[in-house]
Scaffold this motif. Structure first.
Motif, mmCIF file in Angstrom:
data_model
loop_
_atom_site.group_PDB
_atom_site.id
_atom_site.type_symbol
_atom_site.label_atom_id
_atom_site.label_comp_id
_atom_site.label_asym_id
_atom_site.label_seq_id
_atom_site.Cartn_x
_atom_site.Cartn_y
_atom_site.Cartn_z
ATOM 1 N N ARG A 1 -107.893 -89.655 -0.806
ATOM 2 C CA ARG A 1 -108.020 -90.142 -2.185
ATOM 3 C C ARG A 1 -108.775 -89.177 -3.085
ATOM 4 O O ARG A 1 -108.394 -88.984 -4.238
ATOM 5 C CB ARG A 1 -108.700 -91.511 -2.225
ATOM 6 N N TYR B 1 -106.598 -86.219 -4.130
ATOM 7 C CA TYR B 1 -105.542 -86.717 -5.009
ATOM 8 C C TYR B 1 -106.089 -86.960 -6.409
ATOM 9 O O TYR B 1 -105.465 -86.593 -7.404
ATOM 10 C CB TYR B 1 -104.944 -88.015 -4.465
ATOM 11 N N LYS B 2 -107.260 -87.578 -6.483
ATOM 12 C CA LYS B 2 -107.869 -87.840 -7.791
ATOM 13 C C LYS B 2 -108.206 -86.531 -8.485
ATOM 14 O O LYS B 2 -107.956 -86.370 -9.678
ATOM 15 C CB LYS B 2 -109.119 -88.709 -7.660
ATOM 16 N N CYS C 1 -105.013 -85.054 -9.819
ATOM 17 C CA CYS C 1 -104.518 -85.801 -10.995
ATOM 18 C C CYS C 1 -105.356 -85.489 -12.228
ATOM 19 O O CYS C 1 -104.812 -85.265 -13.317
ATOM 20 C CB CYS C 1 -104.510 -87.294 -10.702
ATOM 21 N N GLN D 1 -98.373 -92.887 -9.231
ATOM 22 C CA GLN D 1 -99.764 -93.359 -9.255
ATOM 23 C C GLN D 1 -100.060 -94.087 -10.559
ATOM 24 O O GLN D 1 -100.657 -95.158 -10.569
ATOM 25 C CB GLN D 1 -100.737 -92.188 -9.099
ATOM 26 N N ASP E 1 -98.235 -97.406 -10.629
ATOM 27 C CA ASP E 1 -98.900 -98.389 -9.771
ATOM 28 C C ASP E 1 -100.167 -98.929 -10.434
ATOM 29 O O ASP E 1 -100.447 -100.128 -10.357
ATOM 30 C CB ASP E 1 -99.244 -97.788 -8.415
ATOM 31 N N GLN E 2 -100.934 -98.041 -11.079
ATOM 32 C CA GLN E 2 -102.140 -98.483 -11.785
ATOM 33 C C GLN E 2 -101.780 -99.443 -12.911
ATOM 34 O O GLN E 2 -102.444 -100.465 -13.108
ATOM 35 C CB GLN E 2 -102.909 -97.295 -12.347
#
Length: 103
Positions: free
Chosen positions: A10, A13-14, A17, A65, A68-69
């Motif tokens: 995570r 990935y964050k 992004c 992502q 989904d958020q």
């Protein structure tokens, strides 16, 4: 039951992004390189390629992502926060994030 992703996954990935959004504020998607993305996110290229085939594969992940958020927050009926782009970006059109702001 919702699948939990390991923190070791995570966090990168964050970072990717966040770096992606930062870079797209300055340049076009076509001009972005995986090297730049990894440098901005402080992620090794090998780690990037372990999870993504190329920048287009990452872009698909990024969009999923955000989607989904959005869906998650819509289900909770909470006001949109960080998943949203700025209103000024949205006002420029749906593809404005992919265009350069410095023509």
């Amino acid at each position: 039951m919702e699948e939990k992703t390991d923190l070791r996954i995570r966090k990168p990935y964050k970072a990717l992004c966040d770096a992606f959004v930062t870079i797209l504020e300055k340049k076009r998607f076509d001009d972005l390189t995986v090297n730049e993305l990894c440098d901005e996110a402080t992620i090794r290229r090998a780690a990037f390629y372990k999870h993504f085939a190329d920048k287009y594969d990452f872009f698909s992940f990024f969009i999923r992502q955000k989607q989904d958020q959005f869906i998650s927050q819509a289900k909770e009926k909470t006001p949109p926060t960080e998943f949203m782009l700025t209103r000024s970006t949205l006002a420029k059109g749906p593809y404005s994030i992919l265009r350069s702001t410095n023509h």
